[in-house]
Design a protein around this motif. Structure first.
Motif, PDB file in Angstrom:
ATOM      1  N   TYR A   1       0.835  -1.188   0.000  1.00 57.14           N
ATOM      2  CA  TYR A   1       0.000   0.000   0.000  1.00 57.14           C
ATOM      3  C   TYR A   1       0.877   1.248   0.000  1.00 57.14           C
ATOM      4  CZ  TYR A   1      -3.945  -3.001   1.106  1.00 57.14           C
ATOM      5  OH  TYR A   1      -4.904  -3.954   1.064  1.00 57.14           O
ATOM      6  N   PHE A   2       0.252   2.349  -0.421  1.00 61.24           N
ATOM      7  CA  PHE A   2       0.945   3.632  -0.332  1.00 61.24           C
ATOM      8  C   PHE A   2       0.999   4.088   1.120  1.00 61.24           C
ATOM      9  CE2 PHE A   2      -0.843   3.742  -4.669  1.00 61.24           C
ATOM     10  CZ  PHE A   2       0.284   4.070  -5.391  1.00 61.24           C
ATOM     11  N   ARG A   3       1.913   4.988   1.402  1.00 64.12           N
ATOM     12  CA  ARG A   3       1.968   5.594   2.727  1.00 64.12           C
ATOM     13  C   ARG A   3       0.919   6.691   2.876  1.00 64.12           C
ATOM     14  NH1 ARG A   3       5.032   8.414   4.724  1.00 64.12           N
ATOM     15  NH2 ARG A   3       5.938   9.569   3.039  1.00 64.12           N
ATOM     16  N   THR A   4       0.637   7.414   1.782  1.00 59.72           N
ATOM     17  CA  THR A   4      -0.256   8.576   1.856  1.00 59.72           C
ATOM     18  C   THR A   4      -1.624   8.329   1.240  1.00 59.72           C
ATOM     19  OG1 THR A   4       0.437   9.560  -0.259  1.00 59.72           O
ATOM     20  CG2 THR A   4       1.784  10.081   1.686  1.00 59.72           C
ATOM     21  N   ASP A   5      -1.947   7.073   0.912  1.00 60.93           N
ATOM     22  CA  ASP A   5      -3.204   6.784   0.217  1.00 60.93           C
ATOM     23  C   ASP A   5      -3.719   5.417   0.649  1.00 60.93           C
ATOM     24  OD1 ASP A   5      -4.947   7.825  -2.141  1.00 60.93           O
ATOM     25  OD2 ASP A   5      -4.601   5.719  -2.642  1.00 60.93           O
ATOM     26  N   HIS A   6      -5.024   5.208   0.530  1.00 60.15           N
ATOM     27  CA  HIS A   6      -5.638   3.952   0.950  1.00 60.15           C
ATOM     28  C   HIS A   6      -5.566   2.839  -0.098  1.00 60.15           C
ATOM     29  CE1 HIS A   6      -8.943   5.763  -1.348  1.00 60.15           C
ATOM     30  NE2 HIS A   6      -9.484   4.551  -1.423  1.00 60.15           N
ATOM     31  N   HIS A   7      -5.172   3.133  -1.323  1.00 61.05           N
ATOM     32  CA  HIS A   7      -5.101   2.114  -2.378  1.00 61.05           C
ATOM     33  C   HIS A   7      -3.830   1.283  -2.269  1.00 61.05           C
ATOM     34  CE1 HIS A   7      -7.753   5.169  -4.312  1.00 61.05           C
ATOM     35  NE2 HIS A   7      -8.434   4.062  -4.578  1.00 61.05           N
ATOM     36  N   TRP A   8      -3.890   0.098  -2.864  1.00 55.68           N
ATOM     37  CA  TRP A   8      -2.658  -0.665  -2.977  1.00 55.68           C
ATOM     38  C   TRP A   8      -1.850  -0.104  -4.146  1.00 55.68           C
ATOM     39  CZ3 TRP A   8      -4.880  -6.236  -4.142  1.00 55.68           C
ATOM     40  CH2 TRP A   8      -5.608  -6.221  -5.315  1.00 55.68           C
ATOM     41  N   THR A   9      -0.580  -0.334  -4.111  1.00 51.87           N
ATOM     42  CA  THR A   9       0.303   0.103  -5.186  1.00 51.87           C
ATOM     43  C   THR A   9       0.169  -0.869  -6.359  1.00 51.87           C
ATOM     44  OG1 THR A   9       2.124  -1.264  -4.403  1.00 51.87           O
ATOM     45  CG2 THR A   9       1.954   0.986  -3.487  1.00 51.87           C
ATOM     46  N   ALA A  10       0.791  -0.539  -7.478  1.00 52.99           N
ATOM     47  CA  ALA A  10       0.792  -1.468  -8.614  1.00 52.99           C
ATOM     48  C   ALA A  10       1.504  -2.761  -8.234  1.00 52.99           C
ATOM     49  CB  ALA A  10       1.451  -0.819  -9.826  1.00 52.99           C
ATOM     50  N   LEU A  11       2.495  -2.690  -7.374  1.00 51.18           N
ATOM     51  CA  LEU A  11       3.166  -3.906  -6.930  1.00 51.18           C
ATOM     52  C   LEU A  11       2.205  -4.786  -6.120  1.00 51.18           C
ATOM     53  CD1 LEU A  11       5.742  -5.576  -6.882  1.00 51.18           C
ATOM     54  CD2 LEU A  11       6.442  -4.301  -4.839  1.00 51.18           C
ATOM     55  N   GLY A  12       1.407  -4.185  -5.260  1.00 44.03           N
ATOM     56  CA  GLY A  12       0.382  -4.935  -4.537  1.00 44.03           C
ATOM     57  C   GLY A  12      -0.618  -5.565  -5.482  1.00 44.03           C
ATOM     58  N   ALA A  13      -1.031  -4.820  -6.511  1.00 41.87           N
ATOM     59  CA  ALA A  13      -1.946  -5.346  -7.523  1.00 41.87           C
ATOM     60  C   ALA A  13      -1.286  -6.485  -8.302  1.00 41.87           C
ATOM     61  CB  ALA A  13      -2.372  -4.227  -8.467  1.00 41.87           C
ATOM     62  N   TYR A  14      -0.004  -6.352  -8.562  1.00 41.29           N
ATOM     63  CA  TYR A  14       0.736  -7.402  -9.263  1.00 41.29           C
ATOM     64  C   TYR A  14       0.733  -8.702  -8.457  1.00 41.29           C
ATOM     65  CZ  TYR A  14       4.584 -10.001 -11.347  1.00 41.29           C
ATOM     66  OH  TYR A  14       5.348 -10.993 -11.917  1.00 41.29           O
ATOM     67  N   TYR A  15       0.940  -8.599  -7.148  1.00 44.32           N
ATOM     68  CA  TYR A  15       0.917  -9.800  -6.302  1.00 44.32           C
ATOM     69  C   TYR A  15      -0.444 -10.489  -6.375  1.00 44.32           C
ATOM     70  CZ  TYR A  15       5.291  -8.160  -4.161  1.00 44.32           C
ATOM     71  OH  TYR A  15       6.578  -7.739  -3.937  1.00 44.32           O
TER      72      TYR A  15
ATOM     73  N   LEU B   1       0.535  12.449  -3.300  1.00 50.20           N
ATOM     74  CA  LEU B   1      -0.029  12.638  -1.965  1.00 50.20           C
ATOM     75  C   LEU B   1      -1.506  12.270  -2.065  1.00 50.20           C
ATOM     76  CD1 LEU B   1       1.684  16.041  -1.132  1.00 50.20           C
ATOM     77  CD2 LEU B   1       2.229  13.806  -0.142  1.00 50.20           C
ATOM     78  N   GLY B   2      -1.866  11.124  -1.492  1.00 51.54           N
ATOM     79  CA  GLY B   2      -3.193  10.554  -1.692  1.00 51.54           C
ATOM     80  C   GLY B   2      -4.220  10.893  -0.632  1.00 51.54           C
ATOM     81  N   SER B   3      -5.189   9.984  -0.495  1.00 45.72           N
ATOM     82  CA  SER B   3      -6.358  10.224   0.352  1.00 45.72           C
ATOM     83  C   SER B   3      -6.026  10.379   1.835  1.00 45.72           C
ATOM     84  CB  SER B   3      -7.372   9.095   0.161  1.00 45.72           C
ATOM     85  OG  SER B   3      -6.789   7.855   0.532  1.00 45.72           O
ATOM     86  N   PHE B   4      -5.041   9.650   2.333  1.00 45.66           N
ATOM     87  CA  PHE B   4      -4.658   9.820   3.737  1.00 45.66           C
ATOM     88  C   PHE B   4      -4.117  11.233   3.958  1.00 45.66           C
ATOM     89  CE2 PHE B   4      -3.647   5.028   4.053  1.00 45.66           C
ATOM     90  CZ  PHE B   4      -4.976   4.733   4.332  1.00 45.66           C
ATOM     91  N   TYR B   5      -3.367  11.701   3.003  1.00 45.96           N
ATOM     92  CA  TYR B   5      -2.838  13.058   3.093  1.00 45.96           C
ATOM     93  C   TYR B   5      -3.983  14.068   3.141  1.00 45.96           C
ATOM     94  CZ  TYR B   5      -0.694  17.439   1.612  1.00 45.96           C
ATOM     95  OH  TYR B   5      -0.307  18.751   1.529  1.00 45.96           O
ATOM     96  N   SER B   6      -4.928  13.930   2.226  1.00 45.16           N
ATOM     97  CA  SER B   6      -6.060  14.866   2.186  1.00 45.16           C
ATOM     98  C   SER B   6      -6.891  14.796   3.460  1.00 45.16           C
ATOM     99  CB  SER B   6      -6.951  14.567   0.981  1.00 45.16           C
ATOM    100  OG  SER B   6      -6.230  14.717  -0.205  1.00 45.16           O
ATOM    101  N   SER B   7      -7.218  13.576   3.909  1.00 45.59           N
ATOM    102  CA  SER B   7      -8.086  13.431   5.078  1.00 45.59           C
ATOM    103  C   SER B   7      -7.366  13.751   6.395  1.00 45.59           C
ATOM    104  CB  SER B   7      -8.700  12.036   5.130  1.00 45.59           C
ATOM    105  OG  SER B   7      -7.708  11.057   5.285  1.00 45.59           O
ATOM    106  N   SER B   8      -6.051  13.831   6.375  1.00 45.91           N
ATOM    107  CA  SER B   8      -5.297  14.164   7.586  1.00 45.91           C
ATOM    108  C   SER B   8      -5.202  15.668   7.815  1.00 45.91           C
ATOM    109  CB  SER B   8      -3.874  13.596   7.497  1.00 45.91           C
ATOM    110  OG  SER B   8      -3.091  14.384   6.594  1.00 45.91           O
ATOM    111  N   GLY B   9      -5.786  16.428   6.918  1.00 41.66           N
ATOM    112  CA  GLY B   9      -5.619  17.882   7.021  1.00 41.66           C
ATOM    113  C   GLY B   9      -4.315  18.332   6.408  1.00 41.66           C
ATOM    114  N   LYS B  10      -3.749  17.481   5.539  1.00 41.31           N
ATOM    115  CA  LYS B  10      -2.509  17.767   4.812  1.00 41.31           C
ATOM    116  C   LYS B  10      -1.318  17.933   5.764  1.00 41.31           C
ATOM    117  CE  LYS B  10      -4.981  19.490   0.851  1.00 41.31           C
ATOM    118  NZ  LYS B  10      -5.145  20.504  -0.160  1.00 41.31           N
ATOM    119  N   LEU B  11      -1.102  16.887   6.539  1.00 39.63           N
ATOM    120  CA  LEU B  11       0.001  16.890   7.498  1.00 39.63           C
ATOM    121  C   LEU B  11       1.347  17.108   6.809  1.00 39.63           C
ATOM    122  CD1 LEU B  11      -0.931  13.860   9.779  1.00 39.63           C
ATOM    123  CD2 LEU B  11      -0.905  16.276  10.428  1.00 39.63           C
ATOM    124  N   PRO B  12       2.156  17.994   7.328  1.00 37.18           N
ATOM    125  CA  PRO B  12       3.461  18.246   6.723  1.00 37.18           C
ATOM    126  C   PRO B  12       4.381  17.016   6.752  1.00 37.18           C
ATOM    127  CG  PRO B  12       3.178  19.535   8.734  1.00 37.18           C
ATOM    128  CD  PRO B  12       1.877  18.870   8.460  1.00 37.18           C
TER     129      PRO B  12
END
Length: 177
Positions: A1-15, A43-54
């Motif tokens: 998974y990404f660190r800043t988003d709720h989706h899996w990465t392409a590598l996760g999808a590949y697995y 910078l994905g959904s976690f970033y947006s929903s976190s209030g854009k944490l630095p």
């Protein structure tokens, strides 16, 4: 998974793709058999929903995307009733930091398909998905003549057929959720 988003990465999808192919008794293709793209600064959904944490801004993700070597053509079905062509993997180099995940199959489209002219055996599958399936779909293309992609949340906007009718009309033997 990404660190800043709720989706899996392409590598996760590949697995996941590799496990599907093994369950089907088919050897998965190696990642180096796909054309690789790299889009840093995501910078994905976690970033947006976190209030854009630095802290997240300081270490953005990189979106890696892979498209099959023999095609990058994706057909989308318009609500006006016609198909038009675009790309399986879109160049997101200039996209905003929050939109780089849209590189995969143009995001959440109601109905799309990929015709693989390198396969002529009539094989087809239907992928029923939401946004997690976007990174997964490109890996299926080398194995089918046609891959149909249905976003179950949006399909009724463009096509009134039910899944059974779509399956019957396309001849798809595999339906992948």
């Amino acid at each position: 998974y990404f660190r800043t988003d709720h989706h899996w990465t392409a590598l996760g999808a590949y697995y996941s793709y590799c496990e599907l192919m093994r369950a089907k008794g088919v050897g998965p293709l190696a990642l180096d058999q796909y054309v690789k793209y790299e889009f840093p600064g995501f910078l994905g959904s976690f970033y947006s929903s976190s209030g854009k944490l630095p802290q997240l801004t300081a270490r953005p993700d990189t979106v890696y995307a892979y498209h099959p070597a023999n095609t990058n053509v994706l057909s989308l079905f318009a609500k006006e009733g016609y198909w038009y062509n675009t790309t399986i993997i879109s160049d997101m180099t200039a996209a905003s930091a929050s939109n780089k995940y849209l590189t995969f199959i143009k995001g959440d489209q109601p109905l799309s398909k990929i015709d693989n002219h390198a396969v002529a055996d009539g094989s087809a599958c239907i992928v029923i998905k939401e946004s997690f399936g976007n990174a997964f779909v490109p890996f299926l293309v080398p194995h089918y003549q046609t891959v149909y992609i249905v976003d179950y949340r949006h399909i009724t906007k463009v096509d009134p057929r039910g899944l059974l009718q779509l399956q019957a009309e396309t001849g798809a033997k595999d339906v992948i959720f």
